[in-house]
Design a protein around this motif. Structure first.
Motif, short mmCIF file in Angstrom:
data_model
loop_
_atom_site.label_atom_id
_atom_site.label_comp_id
_atom_site.label_asym_id
_atom_site.label_seq_id
_atom_site.Cartn_x
_atom_site.Cartn_y
_atom_site.Cartn_z
N VAL A 17 1.02 -0.99 -0.20
CA VAL A 17 0.09 0.16 -0.07
C VAL A 17 1.09 1.44 -0.15
O VAL A 17 -0.02 2.32 -0.80
CB VAL A 17 -0.89 -0.34 0.95
CG1 VAL A 17 -2.08 1.23 1.19
CG2 VAL A 17 -1.39 -1.52 1.15
N ALA A 20 1.96 1.04 -3.97
CA ALA A 20 2.05 1.57 -5.10
C ALA A 20 -0.01 1.66 -4.67
O ALA A 20 -0.66 0.77 -4.71
CB ALA A 20 1.69 -0.01 -5.82
N PRO A 21 -0.30 2.36 -4.37
CA PRO A 21 -1.23 3.07 -3.02
C PRO A 21 -2.43 2.68 -4.13
O PRO A 21 -3.43 2.23 -4.06
CB PRO A 21 -0.99 4.05 -2.88
CG PRO A 21 -0.01 4.76 -3.53
CD PRO A 21 0.98 4.08 -4.09
N GLY A 22 -2.09 3.21 -5.20
CA GLY A 22 -3.46 2.78 -6.19
C GLY A 22 -4.11 1.42 -7.57
O GLY A 22 -5.26 0.97 -7.93
N VAL A 23 -3.27 0.64 -6.32
CA VAL A 23 -2.75 -0.50 -7.27
C VAL A 23 -3.22 -1.54 -5.79
O VAL A 23 -4.27 -2.22 -5.80
CB VAL A 23 -1.78 -1.13 -7.41
CG1 VAL A 23 -1.76 -2.97 -7.82
CG2 VAL A 23 -1.71 -0.37 -8.34
N ASP A 25 -4.28 -1.72 -1.45
CA ASP A 25 -5.04 -1.14 -0.36
C ASP A 25 -5.45 -2.21 0.95
O ASP A 25 -4.17 -3.78 0.64
CB ASP A 25 -6.23 -0.51 -0.19
CG ASP A 25 -7.19 0.35 0.47
OD1 ASP A 25 -5.83 0.76 1.67
OD2 ASP A 25 -8.18 0.63 0.36
N GLN A 35 -6.60 -5.57 -3.67
CA GLN A 35 -6.24 -5.89 -5.13
C GLN A 35 -7.08 -5.08 -5.22
O GLN A 35 -8.72 -5.37 -6.05
CB GLN A 35 -5.71 -6.35 -5.71
CG GLN A 35 -5.14 -6.99 -6.82
CD GLN A 35 -4.94 -8.33 -7.75
OE1 GLN A 35 -4.55 -8.93 -6.82
NE2 GLN A 35 -4.64 -8.33 -8.85
N LEU A 36 -6.21 -3.53 -5.76
CA LEU A 36 -7.56 -3.06 -6.17
C LEU A 36 -7.39 -2.58 -8.04
O LEU A 36 -8.54 -2.73 -8.41
CB LEU A 36 -7.40 -1.34 -5.59
CG LEU A 36 -7.57 -1.29 -4.31
CD1 LEU A 36 -6.60 0.21 -3.99
CD2 LEU A 36 -8.94 -1.45 -3.28
N ASP A 37 -6.23 -3.79 -8.56
CA ASP A 37 -6.82 -3.27 -9.88
C ASP A 37 -5.63 -4.62 -10.41
O ASP A 37 -4.53 -4.53 -9.90
CB ASP A 37 -5.41 -2.22 -10.56
CG ASP A 37 -6.06 -1.72 -11.99
OD1 ASP A 37 -6.13 -2.77 -12.70
OD2 ASP A 37 -5.74 -0.80 -12.31
N PRO A 40 -2.88 -3.50 -13.40
CA PRO A 40 -2.28 -1.80 -13.36
C PRO A 40 -1.75 -1.42 -14.69
O PRO A 40 -1.43 -1.31 -15.59
CB PRO A 40 -1.16 -1.35 -12.19
CG PRO A 40 -1.51 -3.58 -12.32
CD PRO A 40 -2.17 -4.31 -12.83
N LEU A 44 2.05 2.11 -13.53
CA LEU A 44 2.32 1.79 -12.46
C LEU A 44 3.22 1.07 -12.10
O LEU A 44 3.51 0.58 -10.88
CB LEU A 44 1.19 1.75 -11.92
CG LEU A 44 0.06 2.63 -11.87
CD1 LEU A 44 -1.20 2.40 -11.45
CD2 LEU A 44 0.89 4.24 -11.05
#
Length: 66
Positions: A17, A20-23, A25, A35-37, A40, A44
């Protein structure tokens, strides 16, 4: 790039997190990776590769790279 996470292997350190906070959480209930993505964006990729390397439990796997 496609990646997978193993929530059972995750120890909740949170390095992914931070890296790579966009990927990634953390689950509010147990602290494990969310896993958000799955795929990616190319920009990223360096952060995702670093997150996989710094994960203390090895819970992040890069499946393929384009």
């Amino acid at each position: 790039m496609e990646l997978r996470v193993d929530r059972e292997r995750c120890i909740g350190a949170g390095m992914c997190v931070l890296t790579a906070p966009g990927v990634f959480d953390q689950d509010i209930e147990d602290g494990r990776v969310v896993q958000l993505d799955v795929t990616p964006a190319p920009e990223l990729e360096p952060a995702v590769r670093e997150a996989a390397q710094v994960c203390p439990s090895g819970a992040i796997t890069i499946v393929s790279a384009d």
